[in-house]
Design a protein around this motif. Structure first.
Motif, PDB file in Angstrom:
ATOM      1  N   GLN A   3      41.230  52.440  26.750  1.00 25.09           N
ATOM      2  CA  GLN A   3      42.120  53.428  26.165  1.00 25.09           C
ATOM      3  C   GLN A   3      42.633  54.416  27.207  1.00 25.09           C
ATOM      4  N   SER A   4      41.796  54.699  28.184  1.00 24.73           N
ATOM      5  CA  SER A   4      42.149  55.696  29.195  1.00 24.73           C
ATOM      6  C   SER A   4      42.995  55.072  30.313  1.00 24.73           C
ATOM      7  N   ASN A   5      44.149  55.675  30.584  1.00 20.24           N
ATOM      8  CA  ASN A   5      44.993  55.203  31.684  1.00 20.24           C
ATOM      9  C   ASN A   5      44.310  55.412  33.035  1.00 20.24           C
ATOM     10  N   THR A   6      43.524  56.480  33.127  1.00 22.97           N
ATOM     11  CA  THR A   6      42.818  56.758  34.381  1.00 22.97           C
ATOM     12  C   THR A   6      41.800  55.668  34.686  1.00 22.97           C
ATOM     13  N   ARG A   7      41.007  55.301  33.668  1.00 21.91           N
ATOM     14  CA  ARG A   7      40.022  54.226  33.848  1.00 21.91           C
ATOM     15  C   ARG A   7      40.706  52.905  34.155  1.00 21.91           C
ATOM     16  N   ARG A   8      41.820  52.645  33.485  1.00 25.83           N
ATOM     17  CA  ARG A   8      42.552  51.398  33.702  1.00 25.83           C
ATOM     18  C   ARG A   8      43.090  51.332  35.131  1.00 25.83           C
ATOM     19  N   HIS A   9      43.651  52.443  35.609  1.00 27.20           N
ATOM     20  CA  HIS A   9      44.186  52.484  36.975  1.00 27.20           C
ATOM     21  C   HIS A   9      43.070  52.313  38.003  1.00 27.20           C
ATOM     22  N   LYS A  10      41.918  52.963  37.756  1.00 23.12           N
ATOM     23  CA  LYS A  10      40.792  52.853  38.687  1.00 23.12           C
ATOM     24  C   LYS A  10      40.270  51.420  38.745  1.00 23.12           C
ATOM     25  N   ALA A  11      40.209  50.768  37.589  1.00 24.35           N
ATOM     26  CA  ALA A  11      39.728  49.383  37.549  1.00 24.35           C
ATOM     27  C   ALA A  11      40.676  48.460  38.294  1.00 24.35           C
ATOM     28  N   PHE A  12      41.980  48.655  38.096  1.00 28.07           N
ATOM     29  CA  PHE A  12      42.964  47.839  38.794  1.00 28.07           C
ATOM     30  C   PHE A  12      42.888  48.052  40.305  1.00 28.07           C
ATOM     31  N   SER A  13      42.778  49.308  40.726  1.00 30.56           N
ATOM     32  CA  SER A  13      42.736  49.603  42.158  1.00 30.56           C
ATOM     33  C   SER A  13      41.468  49.045  42.803  1.00 30.56           C
ATOM     34  N   THR A  14      40.359  49.036  42.046  1.00 31.35           N
ATOM     35  CA  THR A  14      39.105  48.478  42.569  1.00 31.35           C
ATOM     36  C   THR A  14      39.220  46.983  42.839  1.00 31.35           C
TER      37      THR A  14
END
Length: 308
Positions: free
Chosen positions: A229-240
């Motif tokens: 749900q969180s865009n921040t978590r989604r972005h962090k996961a993608f960048s990882t």
């Protein structure tokens, strides 16, 4: 014909650069630059991981193994290419050829398995975060890393044993820039059907299995990320995952081109380019990809550079 069949090949001649009769000094400088960047870049990654406690995690533990592996992989092929440029004689002895192929296949097989393990590590971190510390504890990490090296050397032992049983009938010109299984099979005389069948079967199992692990891991990772749900978590996961995805795409993409050639084969120039892109360029790119796209690695580098 009897005399020809009894002729023992004591050395091989590489024809990979035969289409470039001039300018070998420039090729020498290019390959030397690639090798130096590869060694220095991977040493930097390995050293940063050892020195910075913030990088003492499973992901960076496996990355340190990848850095060591890339140094080994590049050192199997490039130094011999550089020596041949200096000597202006593109040759290698039979025993050196078998040894080069053994370690080349060992390290490429290990890298495929290691990339699969790194994908599994990302899967557990993103899809099972509450159980991550238990699933990827120190003992498990050491066991998985050791298994990747055993995997590569077992694969290589089989292929090298098959190649050592081949007869070459005096034909010693390899349409390649280093000793690898496909070009050696092409110049072997006699019936190579059994060798080809065993080689293809082993390649499918040993090469395809890690690739399937990567695909399955990232299928679940992508599914999990899309549910966040969180865009921040989604972005962090993608960048990882982005750096690892780039490395995986480069490695398996070039491996597919290198070991699944059409029956007619590539042209000599194309084959040389594909081989270079598979075994020589990726070890140089990997540290650049991980250092340029990873904030933690860049932060560790800044701390080391600014430390008194």
């Amino acid at each position: 014909m009897v005399v020809r069949n009894q002729t023992r090949v004591v050395e091989f001649i590489f024809l990979g650069f035969s289409g470039i009769p001039y300018g070998h000094i420039y090729l020498f400088l290019v390959f030397l630059a690639i090798y130096l960047v590869t060694i220095l870049g991977n040493l930097m990654i390995f050293t940063l991981i050892q020195l910075d406690s913030s990088l003492h995690s499973p992901m960076y533990y496996f990355l340190s193994h990848l850095s060591c592996l890339d140094i080994c992989l590049s050192s199997v092929t490039v130094p011999k290419i550089l020596v041949n440029f200096l000597c202006q004689r593109q040759t290698i002895s039979y025993n050196q050829c078998m040894a080069q192929m053994f370690f080349l296949l060992s390290f490429t097989g290990t890298e495929a398995a290691l990339l699969a393990v790194m994908s599994y590590d990302r899967y557990t971190a993103i899809c099972k975060p509450l159980h991550y510390s238990r699933l990827m504890n120190t003992k498990v990490c050491i066991l998985l890393a050791s298994a990747t090296w055993v995997w590569g050397f077992l694969d290589s032992t089989l292929h090298t044993a098959l190649s050592a049983s081949l007869d070459f009938c005096g034909v010693n010109q390899i349409h390649h820039i280093f000793c690898d299984l496909p070009p050696l099979m092409k110049i072997a005389c006699g019936d190579t059907h059994t060798n080809e069948m065993v080689s293809h079967s082993a390649s499918i199992f040993m090469g395809l299995s890690p690739f399937l692990v990567v695909l399955l891991s990232y299928f679940y990772i992508l599914t999990s990320i899309l549910r966040m749900q969180s865009n921040t978590r989604r972005h962090k996961a993608f960048s990882t995952c982005s750096s690892h995805l780039i490395v995986v795409s480069i490695y398996f993409g070039n491996g597919l081109l290198n070991y699944n050639q059409p029956s007619s084969g590539y042209s000599l120039e194309t084959d040389t380019l594909v081989s270079t892109m598979y075994c020589i360029v990726p070890p140089m790119l990997n540290p650049l990809i991980y250092s340029l796209r990873n904030k933690e690695v860049k932060g560790a580098l800044r701390k080391v550079l600014h430390s008194p």
